[in-house]
Scaffold this active site. Structure first.
Site, short mmCIF file in Angstrom:
data_model
loop_
_atom_site.label_atom_id
_atom_site.label_comp_id
_atom_site.label_asym_id
_atom_site.label_seq_id
_atom_site.Cartn_x
_atom_site.Cartn_y
_atom_site.Cartn_z
N HIS A 25 33.25 -54.19 -30.71
CA HIS A 25 34.15 -55.32 -30.44
C HIS A 25 33.88 -56.53 -31.32
O HIS A 25 34.77 -57.35 -31.53
CB HIS A 25 34.07 -55.72 -28.97
CG HIS A 25 32.71 -56.24 -28.57
ND1 HIS A 25 31.67 -55.41 -28.20
CD2 HIS A 25 32.23 -57.51 -28.48
CE1 HIS A 25 30.60 -56.14 -27.91
NE2 HIS A 25 30.92 -57.42 -28.05
N HIS A 77 23.63 -67.73 -26.56
CA HIS A 77 23.81 -66.71 -25.53
C HIS A 77 22.70 -65.66 -25.63
O HIS A 77 22.11 -65.44 -26.69
CB HIS A 77 25.18 -66.04 -25.58
CG HIS A 77 25.45 -65.16 -26.76
ND1 HIS A 77 25.32 -65.56 -28.07
CD2 HIS A 77 25.87 -63.87 -26.82
CE1 HIS A 77 25.65 -64.57 -28.89
NE2 HIS A 77 25.99 -63.52 -28.14
#
Length: 315
Positions: free
Chosen positions: A115, A179
């Site tokens: 992705h 993140h």
């Protein structure tokens, strides 16, 4: 105008665990505006810098950089699957020119991506084969990883190559800012996971892929409830990073070590080196101006989520 740039965070969690409707609408509007700017630019060639998440690259062979001469997306987390439109001859020439400039660029004639590559092509261009693409992998998750300086120098070399083509070139960078989702680590893996990280994960059984996706979704739900269940996001650092890009000061990141970046923004924040490479490539066309800046902490997506465009300032 011969060059344009857009950098965009990706997330496997879109559509699985989305933020509040008003936040999702903000993101969708931001992407739609970027897509319109790109359509107006009408690129003839796309250079996409993106990472992997142990879906295409593993510890059997883990390059710092890899250019796909042939490339296909696996369609994880319902992202688009299928071949990416790569001009093979141009990709071969690009790799050769980069090696001549002392850039250690691996090549793959069957590069498998996830992705991280598919989302920007879908969201910003409408599909995997909408435009010719030079897909460039930057290792952002598997130590030892390239540092900021190497990513910048590689991006500059790519920029010099594309300048010689006399085409409208779009540079894309794909990656979250601060993140640290639950990505496996070789040093902490049990025997089964170690085998997967050493290469068997390239053909992951459907049931195991589903379990992996479910773990990520569960981790996001827990993170929304408790920001300390995963490494916390760092919006102060994220916005500082965006300021550096906007001010053309990417070289100031050269001195930052990988350990320092992990401590500041989490172990998956190394994906921002795709942004550095993209901006470095654009810088070879001269000074630039940024536009369309967007940033928001989105714990549902376990990411400091950002979007930023840029164009040469002299045109």
């Amino acid at each position: 105008m011969n060059a344009y740039l857009h950098c965009l965070s990706h997330t496997p969690l879109v559509g699985y665990y989305d933020p509040a409707p008003e936040v999702l609408a903000e993101v969708e509007q931001t992407i739609a505006q970027a897509r319109a700017r790109i359509a107006a630019f009408d690129p003839e060639l796309v250079v996409l810098f993106a990472p992997d998440h142990y879906n295409g690259f593993f510890y059997d062979v883990m390059p710092s950089f890899c250019l796909g001469v042939g490339c296909h997306a696996i369609g994880d987390f319902k992202s688009l699957a299928g071949p990416i439109s790569v001009p093979a001859g141009l990709a071969e020439t690009c790799a050769a020119r980069l090696m001549e400039q002392d850039i250690d660029m691996a090549v793959s004639y069957c590069m498998q991506v996830d992705h991280g590559f598919a989302q920007p092509l879908e969201f910003l261009l409408g599909g995997l084969e909408a435009r010719p693409v030079l897909p460039i992998f930057i290792n952002g998750v598997a130590p030892p990883m390239p540092g900021f300086r190497r990513a910048r120098l590689m991006g500059e070399a790519v920029g010099r190559f594309t300048r010689s083509l006399n085409q409208r070139v779009l540079f894309l960078g794909s990656g979250g800012l601060s993140h640290q989702p639950p990505v496996p680590e070789l040093a902490k893996a049990d025997a089964h996971m170690r085998d997967r990280l050493l290469g068997s994960g390239k053909q992951l059984p459907p049931d195991e892929r589903q379990k992996r996706q479910s773990r990520t979704i569960s981790a996001a739900k827990a993170f929304v409830q408790d920001q300390n269940s995963l490494y916390p996001l760092n919006p102060q650092w994220d916005n500082h990073f965006l300021d550096l890009l906007s001010d053309g000061q990417t070289e100031t990141l050269d001195a930052m070590s990988n350990d320092q970046l992990s401590t500041l923004a989490g172990k998956s924040s190394h994906e921002i080196k795709t942004w550095v490479a993209a901006f470095a490539a654009l810088s070879t066309f001269g000074g630039y101006r940024t536009e369309g800046r967007y940033y928001r902490e989105i714990p549902e997506w376990i990411a400091g989520f950002a979007s930023l465009s840029a164009a040469p300032s002299h045109e």
